[in-house]
Write a protein that holds these residues in place. Sequence first.
Motif, PDB file in Angstrom:
ATOM      1  N   GLY A 103       0.814  -1.195   0.000  1.00 16.45           N
ATOM      2  CA  GLY A 103       0.000   0.000   0.000  1.00 16.45           C
ATOM      3  C   GLY A 103       0.848   1.246   0.000  1.00 16.45           C
ATOM      4  O   GLY A 103       2.067   1.186  -0.022  1.00 16.45           O
ATOM      5  N   THR A 104       0.196   2.368   0.053  1.00 20.48           N
ATOM      6  CA  THR A 104       0.919   3.633   0.022  1.00 20.48           C
ATOM      7  C   THR A 104       0.943   4.315   1.376  1.00 20.48           C
ATOM      8  O   THR A 104       1.512   5.376   1.520  1.00 20.48           O
ATOM      9  N   GLN A 105       0.284   3.732   2.388  1.00 17.64           N
ATOM     10  CA  GLN A 105       0.298   4.333   3.715  1.00 17.64           C
ATOM     11  C   GLN A 105       1.404   3.689   4.551  1.00 17.64           C
ATOM     12  O   GLN A 105       1.644   2.494   4.463  1.00 17.64           O
ATOM     13  N   ALA A 106       2.039   4.529   5.352  1.00 19.07           N
ATOM     14  CA  ALA A 106       3.104   4.029   6.208  1.00 19.07           C
ATOM     15  C   ALA A 106       2.519   3.137   7.297  1.00 19.07           C
ATOM     16  O   ALA A 106       1.537   3.488   7.940  1.00 19.07           O
ATOM     17  N   GLY A 107       3.132   1.996   7.495  1.00 18.09           N
ATOM     18  CA  GLY A 107       2.671   1.070   8.527  1.00 18.09           C
ATOM     19  C   GLY A 107       3.329   1.352   9.864  1.00 18.09           C
ATOM     20  O   GLY A 107       4.077   2.323  10.036  1.00 18.09           O
ATOM     21  N   LEU A 108       3.055   0.493  10.806  1.00 21.67           N
ATOM     22  CA  LEU A 108       3.580   0.634  12.157  1.00 21.67           C
ATOM     23  C   LEU A 108       5.111   0.587  12.169  1.00 21.67           C
ATOM     24  O   LEU A 108       5.760   1.394  12.850  1.00 21.67           O
ATOM     25  N   LEU A 109       5.679  -0.328  11.413  1.00 25.21           N
ATOM     26  CA  LEU A 109       7.129  -0.454  11.365  1.00 25.21           C
ATOM     27  C   LEU A 109       7.771   0.822  10.815  1.00 25.21           C
ATOM     28  O   LEU A 109       8.750   1.334  11.371  1.00 25.21           O
ATOM     29  N   CYS A 110       7.188   1.356   9.769  1.00 24.09           N
ATOM     30  CA  CYS A 110       7.695   2.593   9.168  1.00 24.09           C
ATOM     31  C   CYS A 110       7.593   3.761  10.153  1.00 24.09           C
ATOM     32  O   CYS A 110       8.527   4.557  10.287  1.00 24.09           O
ATOM     33  N   GLN A 111       6.466   3.856  10.844  1.00 21.06           N
ATOM     34  CA  GLN A 111       6.271   4.921  11.836  1.00 21.06           C
ATOM     35  C   GLN A 111       7.297   4.804  12.966  1.00 21.06           C
ATOM     36  O   GLN A 111       7.853   5.807  13.410  1.00 21.06           O
ATOM     37  N   THR A 112       7.527   3.577  13.421  1.00 21.08           N
ATOM     38  CA  THR A 112       8.499   3.355  14.485  1.00 21.08           C
ATOM     39  C   THR A 112       9.894   3.737  14.027  1.00 21.08           C
ATOM     40  O   THR A 112      10.646   4.374  14.774  1.00 21.08           O
TER      41      THR A 112
END
Length: 147
Positions: free
Chosen positions: A1-10
């Motif tokens: 997808g194009t939305q940042a996931g939890l890992l990306c946010q972390t």
Amino acid sequence: GTQAGLLCQTLEDKGVNLPVWVWLPWIPQLLTGLTRIESKAAKAVLSKIIERYPQAVYYTLRAFYLERRDVERARQSSTKVNPQITEHENTYGTAVTHSEELMSTLRRKHPALWSSLESILAELIVRFRPSLEEELLAAVTALFQKA
């Protein structure tokens, strides 16, 4: 997808707060992250590495840039364009753009080191280039192995 996931946010929130040396073994993975949704976070970490350990990232970054540049040129010359890829690049930028910016930062912050590493690389390319006979032998051997 194009939305940042939890890992990306972390990675974005916590990654830049870790000591820079922690990321040294992960430079190849961070460079690959420039092609993905986590490009912003990967670029931030790579920028910190460039400030502190420029030699650790130079050759890998250069090789990554040259490879991605060739891939992007080949894709642009092809007639098919994937709309998902185009949307991702419009939103997050391309890996080539990110790596160009990182290389520019490296060149600007460490000009003497950049010059030395470039001259060493040029010397390696000249000294370790195979002779014409070796190239011909390799081509003939490859042809025989295909047959």
